[in-house]
Design a protein around this motif. Structure first.
Motif, PDB file in Angstrom:
ATOM      1  N   GLY A 189     -13.084 -13.720 -40.209  1.00 12.17           N
ATOM      2  CA  GLY A 189     -13.968 -14.804 -40.615  1.00 12.17           C
ATOM      3  C   GLY A 189     -13.401 -15.413 -41.882  1.00 12.17           C
ATOM      4  N   VAL A 190     -13.405 -16.728 -41.967  1.00 19.37           N
ATOM      5  CA  VAL A 190     -12.868 -17.429 -43.134  1.00 19.37           C
ATOM      6  C   VAL A 190     -13.966 -18.299 -43.723  1.00 19.37           C
ATOM      7  CG1 VAL A 190     -11.086 -18.999 -43.992  1.00 19.37           C
ATOM      8  CG2 VAL A 190     -10.591 -17.490 -42.046  1.00 19.37           C
ATOM      9  N   GLY A 191     -14.079 -18.278 -45.045  1.00 21.13           N
ATOM     10  CA  GLY A 191     -15.038 -19.130 -45.730  1.00 21.13           C
ATOM     11  C   GLY A 191     -14.357 -19.967 -46.791  1.00 21.13           C
ATOM     12  N   TYR A 192     -14.525 -21.282 -46.722  1.00 25.82           N
ATOM     13  CA  TYR A 192     -13.995 -22.200 -47.750  1.00 25.82           C
ATOM     14  C   TYR A 192     -15.152 -22.959 -48.367  1.00 25.82           C
ATOM     15  CZ  TYR A 192     -11.924 -26.337 -49.883  1.00 25.82           C
ATOM     16  OH  TYR A 192     -11.596 -27.341 -50.780  1.00 25.82           O
ATOM     17  N   TYR A 193     -15.124 -23.090 -49.702  1.00 24.24           N
ATOM     18  CA  TYR A 193     -16.164 -23.853 -50.406  1.00 24.24           C
ATOM     19  C   TYR A 193     -15.515 -24.642 -51.527  1.00 24.24           C
ATOM     20  CZ  TYR A 193     -20.925 -24.876 -52.001  1.00 24.24           C
ATOM     21  OH  TYR A 193     -22.104 -25.513 -52.319  1.00 24.24           O
ATOM     22  N   TYR A 194     -15.904 -25.899 -51.645  1.00 22.14           N
ATOM     23  CA  TYR A 194     -15.362 -26.776 -52.693  1.00 22.14           C
ATOM     24  C   TYR A 194     -16.467 -27.181 -53.658  1.00 22.14           C
ATOM     25  CZ  TYR A 194     -13.594 -30.902 -55.034  1.00 22.14           C
ATOM     26  OH  TYR A 194     -13.232 -31.816 -56.000  1.00 22.14           O
ATOM     27  N   ARG A 195     -16.211 -26.975 -54.943  1.00 22.72           N
ATOM     28  CA  ARG A 195     -17.160 -27.386 -55.975  1.00 22.72           C
ATOM     29  C   ARG A 195     -16.375 -27.692 -57.246  1.00 22.72           C
ATOM     30  NH1 ARG A 195     -22.704 -26.624 -57.318  1.00 22.72           N
ATOM     31  NH2 ARG A 195     -23.080 -26.432 -59.558  1.00 22.72           N
ATOM     32  N   ALA A 196     -16.229 -28.965 -57.554  1.00 20.62           N
ATOM     33  CA  ALA A 196     -15.446 -29.346 -58.730  1.00 20.62           C
ATOM     34  C   ALA A 196     -16.259 -29.203 -60.008  1.00 20.62           C
ATOM     35  CB  ALA A 196     -14.936 -30.784 -58.592  1.00 20.62           C
ATOM     36  N   SER A 197     -17.520 -29.621 -59.978  1.00 22.28           N
ATOM     37  CA  SER A 197     -18.349 -29.614 -61.175  1.00 22.28           C
ATOM     38  C   SER A 197     -18.891 -28.221 -61.461  1.00 22.28           C
ATOM     39  CB  SER A 197     -19.515 -30.591 -60.998  1.00 22.28           C
ATOM     40  OG  SER A 197     -20.365 -30.565 -62.115  1.00 22.28           O
ATOM     41  N   GLY A 198     -18.590 -27.694 -62.635  1.00 24.18           N
ATOM     42  CA  GLY A 198     -19.152 -26.412 -63.049  1.00 24.18           C
ATOM     43  C   GLY A 198     -18.433 -25.198 -62.510  1.00 24.18           C
ATOM     44  N   SER A 199     -17.268 -25.387 -61.900  1.00 20.79           N
ATOM     45  CA  SER A 199     -16.496 -24.239 -61.430  1.00 20.79           C
ATOM     46  C   SER A 199     -15.094 -24.315 -62.012  1.00 20.79           C
ATOM     47  CB  SER A 199     -16.417 -24.195 -59.901  1.00 20.79           C
ATOM     48  OG  SER A 199     -15.570 -25.212 -59.403  1.00 20.79           O
ATOM     49  N   THR A 200     -14.474 -23.161 -62.189  1.00 20.96           N
ATOM     50  CA  THR A 200     -13.150 -23.098 -62.810  1.00 20.96           C
ATOM     51  C   THR A 200     -12.060 -23.576 -61.868  1.00 20.96           C
ATOM     52  OG1 THR A 200     -13.839 -21.254 -64.215  1.00 20.96           O
ATOM     53  CG2 THR A 200     -11.466 -21.547 -63.884  1.00 20.96           C
ATOM     54  N   TYR A 201     -12.143 -23.208 -60.580  1.00 23.47           N
ATOM     55  CA  TYR A 201     -11.036 -23.431 -59.657  1.00 23.47           C
ATOM     56  C   TYR A 201     -11.296 -24.492 -58.595  1.00 23.47           C
ATOM     57  CZ  TYR A 201      -9.427 -19.052 -61.706  1.00 23.47           C
ATOM     58  OH  TYR A 201      -9.031 -18.074 -62.584  1.00 23.47           O
ATOM     59  N   ALA A 202     -12.516 -24.922 -58.421  1.00 22.70           N
ATOM     60  CA  ALA A 202     -12.917 -25.964 -57.463  1.00 22.70           C
ATOM     61  C   ALA A 202     -12.821 -25.513 -56.005  1.00 22.70           C
ATOM     62  CB  ALA A 202     -12.126 -27.259 -57.662  1.00 22.70           C
ATOM     63  N   HIS A 203     -11.706 -24.926 -55.620  1.00 24.49           N
ATOM     64  CA  HIS A 203     -11.478 -24.491 -54.241  1.00 24.49           C
ATOM     65  C   HIS A 203     -11.598 -22.964 -54.163  1.00 24.49           C
ATOM     66  CE1 HIS A 203      -9.601 -28.465 -53.454  1.00 24.49           C
ATOM     67  NE2 HIS A 203      -9.112 -28.313 -54.669  1.00 24.49           N
ATOM     68  N   TYR A 204     -12.460 -22.472 -53.280  1.00 18.74           N
ATOM     69  CA  TYR A 204     -12.696 -21.031 -53.166  1.00 18.74           C
ATOM     70  C   TYR A 204     -12.544 -20.602 -51.708  1.00 18.74           C
ATOM     71  CZ  TYR A 204     -14.306 -21.257 -57.951  1.00 18.74           C
ATOM     72  OH  TYR A 204     -14.357 -21.458 -59.310  1.00 18.74           O
ATOM     73  N   TRP A 205     -11.792 -19.507 -51.511  1.00 17.41           N
ATOM     74  CA  TRP A 205     -11.449 -19.030 -50.174  1.00 17.41           C
ATOM     75  C   TRP A 205     -11.770 -17.534 -50.039  1.00 17.41           C
ATOM     76  CZ3 TRP A 205      -9.002 -22.669 -46.999  1.00 17.41           C
ATOM     77  CH2 TRP A 205      -8.463 -23.798 -47.637  1.00 17.41           C
ATOM     78  N   THR A 206     -12.300 -17.167 -48.883  1.00 17.77           N
ATOM     79  CA  THR A 206     -12.520 -15.750 -48.556  1.00 17.77           C
ATOM     80  C   THR A 206     -12.073 -15.510 -47.116  1.00 17.77           C
ATOM     81  OG1 THR A 206     -14.442 -15.663 -50.035  1.00 17.77           O
ATOM     82  CG2 THR A 206     -14.206 -13.870 -48.438  1.00 17.77           C
TER      83      THR A 206
END
Length: 212
Positions: A189-206
């Motif tokens: 299972g793969v999870g991708y989440y994008y959040r530019a505001s308030g996050s250090t890396y913006a792109h997060y993957w699991t």
């Protein structure tokens, strides 16, 4: 339960190409970001083995907040599965050790739920760790999603703006590469989440791997 922790940690300068205006716009980044592979950061690889539990686990509402997903994010997740299976089909070298070709992994929606939950958690709460903001382990999250596992592993990454960059980062790390190339796992299972505001890396993957 026996848990083995990989000791390989790859740290790199974080380069967030495109979509860096400090404003979160759900679903836009995967379509608009520069396709040039960016550098990012990956954590430890983690694995665990345990006898499969009897009976079934009911996920109930655990996955409700990640069932509906941005189309571009889902596309990124599907691309990671495709790239991982290409690596498995070709064989690879992990930390100087040759790994033979292994069968393809199949998508498991319960593992995808656990992966999405964790990527979202890291992005929204601005942290980078296998331990969730509520103290959960990867294996507890998989169980909560309804996946009854006998072997499981998790890879995480952040700052990579394309699926290819994320997979390359994992393949360049011994522990993460071993997870990707392990014949012990059957599902992904793969999870991708994008959040530019308030996050250090913006792109997060699991990536959550499992076998039942």
């Amino acid at each position: 339960m026996r848990m083995n922790r990989g000791v390989s940690v790859l740290l790199g300068a974080v380069l967030l190409a495109g979509c860096g205006a400090g404003e979160e716009r759900a679903g836009e980044c995967p379509e608009q970001c520069d396709e040039t592979a960016s550098e990012g950061v990956i954590g430890e690889s983690v694995q665990a083995e345990a006898p499969a539990e009897e009976g079934s686990v009911t996920a109930l509402a655990y996955c409700d907040d990640v069932t509906t997903w941005t189309a571009g994010w889902t596309d990124f997740e599907n691309q990671v599965l495709t790239l991982v299976n290409q690596k498995r089909a070709a064989g690879a070298t992990c930390g100087g050790v040759a790994k033979p070709p292994v069968p393809a992994l199949t998508l498991d929606t319960r593992l995808r739920c656990a992966s999405r939950k964790h990527s979202k958690d890291m992005a929204v709460n601005n942290f980078f760790s296998h331990t969730g903001s509520n103290g959960s382990t990867p294996f507890q999250r998989m169980t909560s999603a309804g996946y009854v596992w006998r072997a499981a592993a998790e890879n995480i990454g952040a700052g990579y703006n394309t699926p290819a960059a994320a997979v390359t980062g994992w393949m360049n790390s011994t522990g993460h590469c071993n997870n990707i190339m392990s014949a012990s796992y059957k599902h992904l299972g793969v999870g991708y989440y994008y959040r530019a505001s308030g996050s250090t890396y913006a792109h997060y993957w699991t990536q959550d791997f499992g076998a039942q």
